[in-house]
Design a protein around this motif. Structure first.
Motif, PDB file in Angstrom:
ATOM      1  N   PRO A  34       0.815  -1.217   0.000  1.00  0.00           N
ATOM      2  CA  PRO A  34       0.000   0.000   0.000  1.00  0.00           C
ATOM      3  C   PRO A  34       0.849   1.267   0.000  1.00  0.00           C
ATOM      4  O   PRO A  34       1.812   1.389   0.760  1.00  0.00           O
ATOM      5  CB  PRO A  34      -0.803  -0.115   1.307  1.00  0.00           C
ATOM      6  N   GLY A  35       0.493   2.198  -0.881  1.00  0.00           N
ATOM      7  CA  GLY A  35       1.118   3.510  -0.921  1.00  0.00           C
ATOM      8  C   GLY A  35       2.384   3.616  -1.738  1.00  0.00           C
ATOM      9  O   GLY A  35       2.871   4.732  -1.986  1.00  0.00           O
ATOM     10  N   VAL A  36       2.923   2.494  -2.201  1.00  0.00           N
ATOM     11  CA  VAL A  36       4.191   2.555  -2.944  1.00  0.00           C
ATOM     12  C   VAL A  36       4.017   3.272  -4.275  1.00  0.00           C
ATOM     13  O   VAL A  36       4.776   4.190  -4.615  1.00  0.00           O
ATOM     14  CB  VAL A  36       4.763   1.135  -3.163  1.00  0.00           C
ATOM     15  N   ALA A  37       3.026   2.872  -5.048  1.00  0.00           N
ATOM     16  CA  ALA A  37       2.825   3.459  -6.379  1.00  0.00           C
ATOM     17  C   ALA A  37       2.567   4.960  -6.301  1.00  0.00           C
ATOM     18  O   ALA A  37       2.985   5.715  -7.185  1.00  0.00           O
ATOM     19  CB  ALA A  37       1.660   2.757  -7.083  1.00  0.00           C
ATOM     20  N   GLN A  38       1.898   5.407  -5.236  1.00  0.00           N
ATOM     21  CA  GLN A  38       1.529   6.816  -5.122  1.00  0.00           C
ATOM     22  C   GLN A  38       2.635   7.679  -4.520  1.00  0.00           C
ATOM     23  O   GLN A  38       2.734   8.874  -4.814  1.00  0.00           O
ATOM     24  CB  GLN A  38       0.269   6.967  -4.257  1.00  0.00           C
ATOM     25  N   ASN A  39       3.475   7.102  -3.670  1.00  0.00           N
ATOM     26  CA  ASN A  39       4.387   7.923  -2.871  1.00  0.00           C
ATOM     27  C   ASN A  39       5.871   7.646  -3.083  1.00  0.00           C
ATOM     28  O   ASN A  39       6.695   8.350  -2.508  1.00  0.00           O
ATOM     29  CB  ASN A  39       4.070   7.732  -1.378  1.00  0.00           C
ATOM     30  N   CYS A  40       6.213   6.645  -3.881  1.00  0.00           N
ATOM     31  CA  CYS A  40       7.629   6.313  -4.082  1.00  0.00           C
ATOM     32  C   CYS A  40       8.102   6.713  -5.472  1.00  0.00           C
ATOM     33  O   CYS A  40       7.317   6.789  -6.420  1.00  0.00           O
ATOM     34  CB  CYS A  40       7.862   4.813  -3.884  1.00  0.00           C
ATOM     35  N   LEU A  41       9.393   6.947  -5.571  1.00  0.00           N
ATOM     36  CA  LEU A  41      10.047   7.161  -6.855  1.00  0.00           C
ATOM     37  C   LEU A  41      10.681   5.854  -7.296  1.00  0.00           C
ATOM     38  O   LEU A  41      11.057   5.010  -6.473  1.00  0.00           O
ATOM     39  CB  LEU A  41      11.120   8.242  -6.726  1.00  0.00           C
ATOM     40  N   PHE A  42      10.810   5.680  -8.610  1.00  0.00           N
ATOM     41  CA  PHE A  42      11.399   4.471  -9.173  1.00  0.00           C
ATOM     42  C   PHE A  42      12.517   4.875 -10.128  1.00  0.00           C
ATOM     43  O   PHE A  42      12.594   6.028 -10.567  1.00  0.00           O
ATOM     44  CB  PHE A  42      10.345   3.647  -9.914  1.00  0.00           C
ATOM     45  N   LEU A  43      13.376   3.919 -10.463  1.00  0.00           N
ATOM     46  CA  LEU A  43      14.470   4.176 -11.397  1.00  0.00           C
ATOM     47  C   LEU A  43      14.428   3.169 -12.529  1.00  0.00           C
ATOM     48  O   LEU A  43      15.397   2.450 -12.791  1.00  0.00           O
ATOM     49  CB  LEU A  43      15.824   4.118 -10.673  1.00  0.00           C
ATOM     50  N   ASP A  44      13.295   3.126 -13.216  1.00  0.00           N
ATOM     51  CA  ASP A  44      13.125   2.186 -14.323  1.00  0.00           C
ATOM     52  C   ASP A  44      13.492   2.777 -15.670  1.00  0.00           C
ATOM     53  O   ASP A  44      13.643   2.040 -16.649  1.00  0.00           O
ATOM     54  CB  ASP A  44      11.677   1.689 -14.380  1.00  0.00           C
ATOM     55  N   GLY A  45      13.620   4.099 -15.746  1.00  0.00           N
ATOM     56  CA  GLY A  45      13.910   4.724 -17.028  1.00  0.00           C
ATOM     57  C   GLY A  45      14.494   6.108 -16.852  1.00  0.00           C
ATOM     58  O   GLY A  45      14.582   6.640 -15.738  1.00  0.00           O
ATOM     59  N   ARG A  46      14.886   6.698 -17.970  1.00  0.00           N
ATOM     60  CA  ARG A  46      15.544   8.009 -17.958  1.00  0.00           C
ATOM     61  C   ARG A  46      14.653   9.074 -17.323  1.00  0.00           C
ATOM     62  O   ARG A  46      15.120   9.871 -16.490  1.00  0.00           O
ATOM     63  CB  ARG A  46      15.906   8.382 -19.402  1.00  0.00           C
ATOM     64  N   HIS A  47      13.376   9.122 -17.697  1.00  0.00           N
ATOM     65  CA  HIS A  47      12.508  10.184 -17.184  1.00  0.00           C
ATOM     66  C   HIS A  47      12.350  10.083 -15.672  1.00  0.00           C
ATOM     67  O   HIS A  47      12.251  11.100 -14.974  1.00  0.00           O
ATOM     68  CB  HIS A  47      11.146  10.131 -17.872  1.00  0.00           C
ATOM     69  N   GLN A  48      12.335   8.849 -15.125  1.00  0.00           N
ATOM     70  CA  GLN A  48      12.215   8.688 -13.680  1.00  0.00           C
ATOM     71  C   GLN A  48      13.496   9.110 -12.973  1.00  0.00           C
ATOM     72  O   GLN A  48      13.450   9.705 -11.890  1.00  0.00           O
ATOM     73  CB  GLN A  48      11.875   7.236 -13.347  1.00  0.00           C
ATOM     74  N   ALA A  49      14.643   8.817 -13.583  1.00  0.00           N
ATOM     75  CA  ALA A  49      15.915   9.248 -13.009  1.00  0.00           C
ATOM     76  C   ALA A  49      16.016  10.775 -13.014  1.00  0.00           C
ATOM     77  O   ALA A  49      16.484  11.387 -12.039  1.00  0.00           O
ATOM     78  CB  ALA A  49      17.081   8.639 -13.786  1.00  0.00           C
ATOM     79  N   ASP A  50      15.564  11.405 -14.095  1.00  0.00           N
ATOM     80  CA  ASP A  50      15.564  12.868 -14.166  1.00  0.00           C
ATOM     81  C   ASP A  50      14.639  13.467 -13.107  1.00  0.00           C
ATOM     82  O   ASP A  50      14.962  14.494 -12.492  1.00  0.00           O
ATOM     83  CB  ASP A  50      15.122  13.333 -15.556  1.00  0.00           C
ATOM     84  N   ARG A  51      13.504  12.824 -12.899  1.00  0.00           N
ATOM     85  CA  ARG A  51      12.555  13.313 -11.887  1.00  0.00           C
ATOM     86  C   ARG A  51      13.165  13.240 -10.489  1.00  0.00           C
ATOM     87  O   ARG A  51      13.025  14.169  -9.685  1.00  0.00           O
ATOM     88  CB  ARG A  51      11.270  12.494 -11.954  1.00  0.00           C
ATOM     89  N   PHE A  52      13.840  12.141 -10.197  1.00  0.00           N
ATOM     90  CA  PHE A  52      14.484  12.012  -8.890  1.00  0.00           C
ATOM     91  C   PHE A  52      15.531  13.102  -8.703  1.00  0.00           C
ATOM     92  O   PHE A  52      15.624  13.721  -7.635  1.00  0.00           O
ATOM     93  CB  PHE A  52      15.124  10.632  -8.746  1.00  0.00           C
ATOM     94  N   ARG A  53      16.350  13.344  -9.751  1.00  0.00           N
ATOM     95  CA  ARG A  53      17.402  14.351  -9.635  1.00  0.00           C
ATOM     96  C   ARG A  53      16.813  15.733  -9.356  1.00  0.00           C
ATOM     97  O   ARG A  53      17.318  16.480  -8.505  1.00  0.00           O
ATOM     98  CB  ARG A  53      18.247  14.386 -10.910  1.00  0.00           C
TER      99      ARG A  53
END
Length: 451
Positions: A144-163
């Motif tokens: 519960p809550g992972v999809a809504q509240n966690c960041l992932f590193l599956d692709g370039r756009h997600q890595a850019d979002r984390f940065r």
């Protein structure tokens, strides 16, 4: 077949009279295969098509460096359009919606512009042979809550979002410290999953934090960073020998990482991670890096057999269990080899080796020859703790089995893996030139990408 609309997909114009090989997914395995087949056959009698939802390729094991700004993906990415022109295949920008094995078609979803307007509609691509290389995504196991509240590193756009989020939080803390030097402001990062991605990201965060003081955040340093690495298992890095895992654990602890093993996460909220023991771990950034599953395909994969993790089940030849003309390789496939109880692990080295086997088996199939079984050569596992250390194990015939490596030797082998990938997709001449340019960029470019 369901395509999501009542109207049938428009057929893609194909090059008539040619054997058509479609590769879905331009990751390490898919891009290497496209280059191999393009170099081998060209476009006289074969039409090789690579389909990917992105316009550029970045080697997935580097995403943790992209996420912290230690690597500028704009310098290391490979554009599919220029690559396909060089290697004699066709690139098609689109997202896979479904597979229709009966009609031998893959259905691609409508391609939309940034404003939501349709560039072109749903369409089908015919194939004589299909290779699925769609990769994997992080498995949240329904927590519960992972999809809504966690960041992932599956692709370039997600890595850019984390940065971007990381830099924003660092800037906030820096301003708070400037306004009130006695304030105890911190950037709190919680990472769930102590495999290679989680461990490497933990270390890379401290490398980035130390460099930020050179780029306008004068009062910010690594002491303002609070990193918690959470692992449900008894130790970190289960793929490595226990001694090396313990060495990495000690290195992370020395950096300031709190390593919580034997800790199961039961819920993630907007501000914290909650464990089974009832502990509330407050965090500004929460990263989920625990487990992988096959990339979900909205419209399904026809009658292809899937594992419980959504991966395509294949035989030792890497053909699917229900269709001889469809192959799967890389992270998206589940391949249990004879004499083994577990599938081939989802690693870059496995994807590289599978691309070789699929290329060979496609050639054999078109010639009417018997296919060869995939043989996985485990060359070991390496984990980089940024510039601080590298640990791992290698499989070497000269030492009679598994050899533990640390320090400079391990770091050299680790960087060599990426260089081998560069050579595999670009060839020796351009590959070596790009490696040399990369060394120059490491000297003259800023240590961090901040935009």
């Amino acid at each position: 077949m369901t395509t999501g609309q009542d109207t049938a997909p428009s057929p893609l114009v194909t090059e008539g009279g040619k054997t058509q090989i479609v590769i879905v997914g331009g990751g390490a395995a898919g891009l290497e295969l496209a280059a191999k087949l393009g170099a081998r056959y060209g476009r006289k009698k074969h039409d090789i098509i690579l389909v990917d939802r992105n316009r550029t390729h970045i080697w997935k094991p580097l995403l943790h460096e992209v996420a912290t700004g230690s690597l500028d993906a704009n310098l290391d990415e490979t554009g599919y359009r220029s690559h396909c022109r060089r290697w004699g295949y066709r690139y098609f920008h689109g997202s896979l919606e479904s597979v229709d094995p009966q009609r031998r078609q893959v259905i691609l979803a409508p391609l939309l512009d940034d404003d939501g307007s349709e560039i072109f509609g749903r369409h089908a691509i015919r194939y004589d042979y299909l290779v699925m290389a769609t990769g994997s995504v992080t498995n949240d196991f329904g927590t519960p809550g992972v999809a809504q509240n966690c960041l992932f590193l599956d692709g370039r756009h997600q890595a850019d979002r984390f940065r971007t989020k990381l830099l924003n939080h660092c800037l906030r803390v820096s301003r708070e410290m400037s306004a009130n030097p006695s304030a105890d402001s911190r950037v709190r990062v919680a990472i769930v999953g102590a495999g290679a991605t989680g461990v490497e990201l933990s270390a890379e965060l401290f490398n980035a934090a130390e460099a930020l003081s050179y780029y306008g955040l004068e009062v910010f340093d690594a002491s303002r960073l609070e990193v918690t690495l959470i692992e449900a298992g008894p130790r970190i890095l289960p793929a490595l020998p226990e001694r090396l895992a313990a060495a990495a654990h000690a290195e992370l602890t020395a950096l300031g990482v709190r390593v919580a093993t034997g800790t199961q996460v039961v819920e993630v909220t907007k501000d914290a991670i909650i464990t089974r023991d009832g502990e509330v771990i407050e965090a500004d950034l929460k990263v989920w890096a625990a487990g992988v599953k096959g990339t979900p395909i909205a419209g399904g994969l026809g009658n292809l057999e899937l594992s419980r993790n959504g991966q395509i089940v294949v035989r030792p030849t890497l053909q699917t269990t229900t269709d001889d003309r469809i192959f799967a390789m890389g992270d998206c496939c589940s391949c249990i080899l004879p004499g083994s109880e577990r599938p081939v692990p989802p690693r870059a080295q496995a994807a590289h080796q599978m691309a070789d086997t699929v290329a060979e088996n496609l050639t054999r199939m078109m010639k009417g020859q018997p296919l060869k079984d995939f043989v996985y050569h485990d060359h070991g596992s390496l984990v980089s703790l940024s510039r601080f250390s590298t640990v791992g194990s290698l499989m070497g015939n000269l030492v009679g089995g598994r050899m533990a490596v640390e320090g400079r030797l391990a770091r050299f082998v680790y960087t060599s893996l990426y260089r081998m990938h560069i050579i595999a997709i670009h060839g020796w001449v351009k590959g070596l030139a790009m490696i040399a340019i990369g060394r120059v960029n490491a000297i003259i470019r800023p240590r961090l990408k901040l935009h």
